[in-house]
Design a protein around this motif. Structure first.
Motif, PDB file in Angstrom:
ATOM      1  N   ARG A  13       0.839  -1.208   0.000  1.00  9.50           N
ATOM      2  CA  ARG A  13       0.000   0.000   0.000  1.00  9.50           C
ATOM      3  C   ARG A  13       0.870   1.252   0.000  1.00  9.50           C
ATOM      4  O   ARG A  13       0.541   2.237  -0.680  1.00  9.50           O
ATOM      5  N   ALA A  14       1.975   1.227   0.759  1.00 10.02           N
ATOM      6  CA  ALA A  14       2.862   2.391   0.813  1.00 10.02           C
ATOM      7  C   ALA A  14       3.508   2.644  -0.553  1.00 10.02           C
ATOM      8  O   ALA A  14       3.645   3.797  -0.982  1.00 10.02           O
ATOM      9  N   GLU A  15       3.921   1.564  -1.237  1.00 10.25           N
ATOM     10  CA  GLU A  15       4.530   1.735  -2.554  1.00 10.25           C
ATOM     11  C   GLU A  15       3.524   2.265  -3.564  1.00 10.25           C
ATOM     12  O   GLU A  15       3.849   3.136  -4.392  1.00 10.25           O
ATOM     13  N   LEU A  16       2.302   1.761  -3.496  1.00  9.95           N
ATOM     14  CA  LEU A  16       1.266   2.228  -4.422  1.00  9.95           C
ATOM     15  C   LEU A  16       0.919   3.690  -4.154  1.00  9.95           C
ATOM     16  O   LEU A  16       0.764   4.490  -5.086  1.00  9.95           O
ATOM     17  N   ARG A  17       0.821   4.044  -2.867  1.00  2.46           N
ATOM     18  CA  ARG A  17       0.539   5.439  -2.507  1.00  2.46           C
ATOM     19  C   ARG A  17       1.647   6.354  -3.006  1.00  2.46           C
ATOM     20  O   ARG A  17       1.379   7.427  -3.580  1.00  2.46           O
ATOM     21  N   ALA A  18       2.889   5.945  -2.817  1.00  2.00           N
ATOM     22  CA  ALA A  18       4.013   6.758  -3.275  1.00  2.00           C
ATOM     23  C   ALA A  18       3.990   6.922  -4.790  1.00  2.00           C
ATOM     24  O   ALA A  18       4.157   8.028  -5.320  1.00  2.00           O
ATOM     25  N   SER A  19       3.772   5.827  -5.503  1.00  2.91           N
ATOM     26  CA  SER A  19       3.798   5.868  -6.968  1.00  2.91           C
ATOM     27  C   SER A  19       2.669   6.731  -7.519  1.00  2.91           C
ATOM     28  O   SER A  19       2.887   7.555  -8.421  1.00  2.91           O
ATOM     29  N   LEU A  20       1.457   6.571  -6.982  1.00  2.00           N
ATOM     30  CA  LEU A  20       0.320   7.335  -7.487  1.00  2.00           C
ATOM     31  C   LEU A  20       0.443   8.817  -7.146  1.00  2.00           C
ATOM     32  O   LEU A  20       0.111   9.680  -7.972  1.00  2.00           O
ATOM     33  N   SER A  21       0.906   9.131  -5.948  1.00  3.93           N
ATOM     34  CA  SER A  21       1.019  10.539  -5.572  1.00  3.93           C
ATOM     35  C   SER A  21       2.120  11.242  -6.365  1.00  3.93           C
ATOM     36  O   SER A  21       1.957  12.397  -6.782  1.00  3.93           O
ATOM     37  N   LEU A  22       3.226  10.553  -6.603  1.00  5.23           N
ATOM     38  CA  LEU A  22       4.288  11.151  -7.413  1.00  5.23           C
ATOM     39  C   LEU A  22       3.857  11.273  -8.871  1.00  5.23           C
ATOM     40  O   LEU A  22       4.206  12.249  -9.550  1.00  5.23           O
ATOM     41  N   ALA A  23       3.093  10.299  -9.352  1.00  3.40           N
ATOM     42  CA  ALA A  23       2.525  10.424 -10.696  1.00  3.40           C
ATOM     43  C   ALA A  23       1.610  11.641 -10.769  1.00  3.40           C
ATOM     44  O   ALA A  23       1.574  12.356 -11.790  1.00  3.40           O
ATOM     45  N   GLY A  24       0.875  11.904  -9.694  1.00  4.66           N
ATOM     46  CA  GLY A  24       0.012  13.072  -9.656  1.00  4.66           C
ATOM     47  C   GLY A  24       0.792  14.374  -9.732  1.00  4.66           C
ATOM     48  O   GLY A  24       0.394  15.309 -10.443  1.00  4.66           O
ATOM     49  N   ILE A  25       1.915  14.452  -9.009  1.00  8.10           N
ATOM     50  CA  ILE A  25       2.758  15.647  -9.075  1.00  8.10           C
ATOM     51  C   ILE A  25       3.298  15.839 -10.490  1.00  8.10           C
ATOM     52  O   ILE A  25       3.284  16.950 -11.050  1.00  8.10           O
ATOM     53  N   TYR A  26       3.767  14.753 -11.076  1.00 10.31           N
ATOM     54  CA  TYR A  26       4.287  14.814 -12.440  1.00 10.31           C
ATOM     55  C   TYR A  26       3.195  15.294 -13.391  1.00 10.31           C
ATOM     56  O   TYR A  26       3.427  16.140 -14.275  1.00 10.31           O
ATOM     57  N   MET A  27       1.994  14.765 -13.206  1.00 15.10           N
ATOM     58  CA  MET A  27       0.878  15.123 -14.077  1.00 15.10           C
ATOM     59  C   MET A  27       0.511  16.596 -13.940  1.00 15.10           C
ATOM     60  O   MET A  27       0.266  17.286 -14.947  1.00 15.10           O
ATOM     61  N   LEU A  28       0.481  17.120 -12.732  1.00 16.74           N
ATOM     62  CA  LEU A  28       0.147  18.521 -12.521  1.00 16.74           C
ATOM     63  C   LEU A  28       1.150  19.432 -13.211  1.00 16.74           C
ATOM     64  O   LEU A  28       0.780  20.450 -13.813  1.00 16.74           O
ATOM     65  N   ARG A  29       2.415  19.058 -13.148  1.00 16.28           N
ATOM     66  CA  ARG A  29       3.439  19.880 -13.793  1.00 16.28           C
ATOM     67  C   ARG A  29       3.342  19.804 -15.311  1.00 16.28           C
ATOM     68  O   ARG A  29       3.468  20.811 -16.005  1.00 16.28           O
TER      69      ARG A  29
END
Length: 464
Positions: A13-29
């Motif tokens: 769950r921690a790895e999935l949370r990290a991956s999705l949240s960082l993907a979100g930051i990348y997407m916003l930029r």
């Protein structure tokens, strides 16, 4: 004994949370970088000092600064930490958006776009994702971030014109700045803190090995490919919005409604060819065919520049090719790059990508100013044709996947011995064990891989 290979187990769950949240930051930029692409040419004519060359430069200036600062930001994060560097980059991006929003001349927008690109955190986001995921799940994390890039591009092309119709381009720049600041909230409230930040050969560039990857002809062909793809894209969108407005008589918000079906249909159309390339092992044939599609679409825009149906169909052809090539090129880099130098190869590749965007915008603007709209499409077709010629000489990529397995600290002679033993496993095409990393970097054909032999060989190292 615990199995050494965990590639078939789910992420925590921690790895999935990290991956999705960082993907979100990348997407916003990336939304901030791309939303301006389909609308800026229409807005820039009213800016003081505007010329076709400067319009192209304003669209693409971010590419130059991104190319300059991308790798150094990654290295800087090794020393001061990932989150502070990402936060600094997002603040720079937001600041550049404010500069562009307040600008009343083309020069102010160029300055703002340059500052946006200088907040080059892509490599740092990848490094943080590597800190927060186990080696066995690193590829999955990078895939999620890759998907976010594709989504952000598609959303940008559709939403950019529609939102501009509501709030104008200045309002769009303010929105882009707000998106960057929302990335800060995600960074500190959602992204976990890493236990430690270390250098990762699979995601970060190793400057001492730049010459190694620059001497590899197959990698250079792929670097030229991504350079060409983004050159063509950016040059095309210096003039395409003008064609849609002045020749087809579509108002700015309506551009988004044209791009929406084009993107949906192009994404659906590329799927069977991705399957053919990977599952049927027709990668080179599919790759070359879709470069040809890009050339055909660009040439067609010269002829059908006043037909809405014709432009819509050609954009469908173009984006089917673009989306497949954009997705395929990083995969091909992974297959071609030395097993322990993927991060370095990707660093050079990313630099080539952003330089391509910069050259595309500036050359597209200059050619438009001197020779007219259609000359820019001719440029796109010519670059795609040159790319096709160069790519036709490439070796067919090996159908291998990258596996990373933590083997623990060991002496250099033990690492060399383990590398030799790994190469003896059926299906393993390449294996490098780096003693200082305590990681085995493996390339294997999953259809031929003897997993039981590989697990048997690696399990004692993990158990120790």
């Amino acid at each position: 004994m615990k199995p050494a290979l965990e590639i078939d187990t789910p992420m925590t769950r921690a790895e999935l949370r990290a991956s999705l949240s960082l993907a979100g930051i990348y997407m916003l930029r990336m939304l901030g970088l791309f939303m301006i692409l389909p609308v800026f040419s229409l807005y820039a004519r009213d800016l003081a000092g505007s010329t076709p060359l400067l319009i192209g430069l304003a669209i693409s200036a971010y590419g130059l600064t991104q190319a300059i600062f991308g790798i150094p930001f990654g290295m800087w994060s090794d020393r001061v930490g990932r989150k502070p560097v990402i936060a600094f980059g997002l603040l720079m991006f937001a600041g550049g958006s404010v500069v562009a929003a307040l600008a009343d001349s083309i020069y102010g927008v160029i300055a703002g776009r340059s500052i946006q690109g200088a907040g080059a955190v892509a490599a740092v986001v990848m490094a943080l994702a590597a800190d927060l995921t186990r080696e066995e799940h690193r590829v999955k994390a990078m895939a999620l971030i890759g998907v976010s890039i594709g989504i952000s591009f598609a959303v940008s092309m559709v939403a950019g014109p529609i939102i501009t119709g509501w709030i104008g381009v200045q309002g769009l720049f303010w929105l882009i700045g707000a998106l960057a600041l929302s990335g800060l909230a995600v960074l500190y409230w959602v992204v976990p803190n890493p236990a430690e930040s270390v250098f990762h050969r699979d995601t970060q560039a190793l400057p001492a090995q730049f010459l190694t990857v620059l001497r590899e002809p197959e990698l250079l062909r792929l670097d030229f490919g991504i350079f060409s793809l983004h050159l063509i894209l950016t040059a095309t969108f210096v003039v395409l919005p003008l064609v849609l407005r002045d020749f087809v008589h579509l108002e700015t918000p309506q551009h988004g409604y044209l791009y929406l079906p084009v993107f949906v249909l192009s994404l659906l159309a590329m799927v069977p060819f991705v399957v053919m390339a990977e599952k049927k092992r027709k990668m080179k044939a599919v790759f070359l065919s879709f470069i040809g599609l890009i050339a055909v679409a660009e040439a067609g825009l010269v002829v059908l520049d006043d037909s809405l149906f014709g432009i819509g169909f050609l954009l469908f052809v173009f984006f089917t090719g673009f989306n497949l090539l954009e997705a395929t090129l990083p995969s091909m880099i992974s297959k071609v790059a030395p097993a322990d130098l993927k991060g370095t190869a990707m660093g050079v590749y990313s630099t080539a990508q952003f330089l391509g965007a910069f050259v595309g915008g500036t050359s597209g603007g200059w050619i438009y100013g001197h020779y007219g709209l259609n000359a820019v499409f001719i440029l796109g077709a010519a670059v795609a044709g040159l790319w096709l010629v160069l790519a036709s000489g490439m070796r067919a990529p090996r159908h291998v996947s990258t596996l990373l397995v933590r083997v623990g600290a060991m002496a250099e002679d033990q690492a060399r011995l383990l590398s030799e033993q790994l190469l003896g496993v059926a299906g393993v095409a390449e294996a490098v064990v780096v003693a200082e990393d305590g990681v085995a970097y493996i390339k294997a054909d999953k259809q031929l891989l003897d997993r039981s032999a590989l697990e048997l060989l690696l399990a004692p190292a993990e158990a120790a």
